[in-house]
Design a protein around this motif. Structure first.
Motif, PDB file in Angstrom:
ATOM      1  N   GLN A 140       0.830  -1.201   0.000  1.00 40.72           N
ATOM      2  CA  GLN A 140       0.000   0.000   0.000  1.00 40.72           C
ATOM      3  C   GLN A 140       0.868   1.256   0.000  1.00 40.72           C
ATOM      4  N   THR A 141       1.962   1.207   0.737  1.00 42.66           N
ATOM      5  CA  THR A 141       2.884   2.340   0.770  1.00 42.66           C
ATOM      6  C   THR A 141       3.499   2.583  -0.600  1.00 42.66           C
ATOM      7  N   PHE A 142       3.860   1.506  -1.265  1.00 50.16           N
ATOM      8  CA  PHE A 142       4.468   1.620  -2.587  1.00 50.16           C
ATOM      9  C   PHE A 142       3.492   2.219  -3.597  1.00 50.16           C
ATOM     10  N   ILE A 143       2.249   1.713  -3.591  1.00 52.64           N
ATOM     11  CA  ILE A 143       1.258   2.146  -4.581  1.00 52.64           C
ATOM     12  C   ILE A 143       0.720   3.548  -4.289  1.00 52.64           C
ATOM     13  N   LYS A 144       0.391   3.824  -3.024  1.00 53.65           N
ATOM     14  CA  LYS A 144      -0.324   5.051  -2.699  1.00 53.65           C
ATOM     15  C   LYS A 144       0.570   6.203  -2.243  1.00 53.65           C
ATOM     16  N   VAL A 145       1.804   5.895  -1.847  1.00 61.56           N
ATOM     17  CA  VAL A 145       2.675   6.949  -1.334  1.00 61.56           C
ATOM     18  C   VAL A 145       3.895   7.173  -2.228  1.00 61.56           C
ATOM     19  N   LEU A 146       4.604   6.098  -2.552  1.00 55.24           N
ATOM     20  CA  LEU A 146       5.854   6.254  -3.285  1.00 55.24           C
ATOM     21  C   LEU A 146       5.632   6.556  -4.778  1.00 55.24           C
ATOM     22  N   LEU A 147       4.783   5.775  -5.431  1.00 56.76           N
ATOM     23  CA  LEU A 147       4.566   5.980  -6.868  1.00 56.76           C
ATOM     24  C   LEU A 147       4.071   7.383  -7.214  1.00 56.76           C
ATOM     25  N   PRO A 148       3.097   7.946  -6.470  1.00 56.40           N
ATOM     26  CA  PRO A 148       2.666   9.311  -6.804  1.00 56.40           C
ATOM     27  C   PRO A 148       3.779  10.351  -6.715  1.00 56.40           C
ATOM     28  N   ASN A 149       4.843  10.043  -5.977  1.00 52.98           N
ATOM     29  CA  ASN A 149       5.946  10.989  -5.821  1.00 52.98           C
ATOM     30  C   ASN A 149       7.047  10.808  -6.865  1.00 52.98           C
ATOM     31  N   ILE A 150       6.903   9.846  -7.760  1.00 55.07           N
ATOM     32  CA  ILE A 150       7.910   9.657  -8.810  1.00 55.07           C
ATOM     33  C   ILE A 150       7.256   9.654 -10.195  1.00 55.07           C
ATOM     34  N   LYS A 151       6.194  10.437 -10.355  1.00 47.12           N
ATOM     35  CA  LYS A 151       5.482  10.449 -11.639  1.00 47.12           C
ATOM     36  C   LYS A 151       6.363  10.863 -12.825  1.00 47.12           C
ATOM     37  N   PRO A 152       7.145  11.934 -12.720  1.00 47.63           N
ATOM     38  CA  PRO A 152       7.994  12.297 -13.870  1.00 47.63           C
ATOM     39  C   PRO A 152       8.987  11.204 -14.272  1.00 47.63           C
ATOM     40  N   PRO A 153       9.768  10.623 -13.328  1.00 45.92           N
ATOM     41  CA  PRO A 153      10.663   9.529 -13.724  1.00 45.92           C
ATOM     42  C   PRO A 153       9.912   8.306 -14.253  1.00 45.92           C
TER      43      PRO A 153
END
Length: 223
Positions: A130-143
């Motif tokens: 859940q952390t990976f999908i909802k927290v980390l991924l939204p913070n690396i959208k450009p890369p």
């Protein structure tokens, strides 16, 4: 003018990008978490297509998945599946060849995120997934967007790998890059030019799209 190689190339690029996205996201996340000898070796193997001549990689894939021996013989005997000289083989080869373009940017972006993001999510009762999908991924959208576009664009121009494992079968494995080569061999520069211009235009639009997306995504409110 036969546009089948163009459509086949777009289909190959789309399937390769989609499958690599599914495989690459969890793999990049796992590689970004800590270091070990196994992870270093695996990362080196994933990175090899960046420096290895495509024909060499294609040759070993051809040997590995040949129906006469190795993994290919086992797949043929047990599952009646043949990767050599088939579109499935092109997809497999493209996934291996384009993997560093998907995993590299995502892994680097995940490593640059502050650890406090994950720790805050865990403290709120979220699982690692859940952390990976909802927290980390939204913070690396450009890369992430960059990795997707680079993977798609890189697959468009593949030649050595797809030729070695897929051959040159019209309507099955004859992608645009091979069609350009065939046209040049036949001294048909007009057709080769059309194929090349189409590939150039698609790739140019994709690269410009990355620049525009990243510019407006990272643009500060004060600008």
């Amino acid at each position: 003018m036969d546009l089948t190689p163009i459509f086949l190339t777009l289909k190959l690029s789309a399937m390769t990008t989609l499958l690599l996205l599914v495989v690459g996201l969890p793999l990049a996340w796992w590689l970004s978490r800590g270091r070990s000898l196994f992870k270093m070796v695996l990362e080196a193997i994933i990175t090899m297509p960046l420096v290895l001549p495509p024909s060499v990689l294609g040759f070993y894939l051809l040997l590995a998945f040949s129906p006469q021996h190795g993994i290919g013989k086992w797949l043929q005997d047990v599952f009646n599946v043949q990767f050599v000289f088939s579109f499935k083989g092109l997809v497999l080869a493209s996934i291996i060849y384009s993997m560093p373009f998907m995993i590299g940017p995502i892994k680097s972006a995940l490593q640059q995120l502050p650890v406090s993001l994950s720790q805050a999510s865990y403290s709120l009762g979220k699982t690692r997934w859940q952390t990976f999908i909802k927290v980390l991924l939204p913070n690396i959208k450009p890369p992430l967007f960059t990795a997707i576009v680079l993977t798609f664009a890189h697959t468009l121009g593949e030649f050595g790998v797809v030729l070695m494992i897929g051959g040159n079968i019209p309507g099955v494995t004859r992608v645009a890059s091979i069609a350009v080569y065939d046209s040049v061999e036949q001294m048909d520069y007009h057709t080769a030019n059309i194929y090349s211009l189409i590939l150039f235009a698609i790739t140019f639009v994709l690269v410009i799209g990355v620049f525009v997306f990243n510019k407006y995504r990272l643009k500060s409110p004060l600008e």
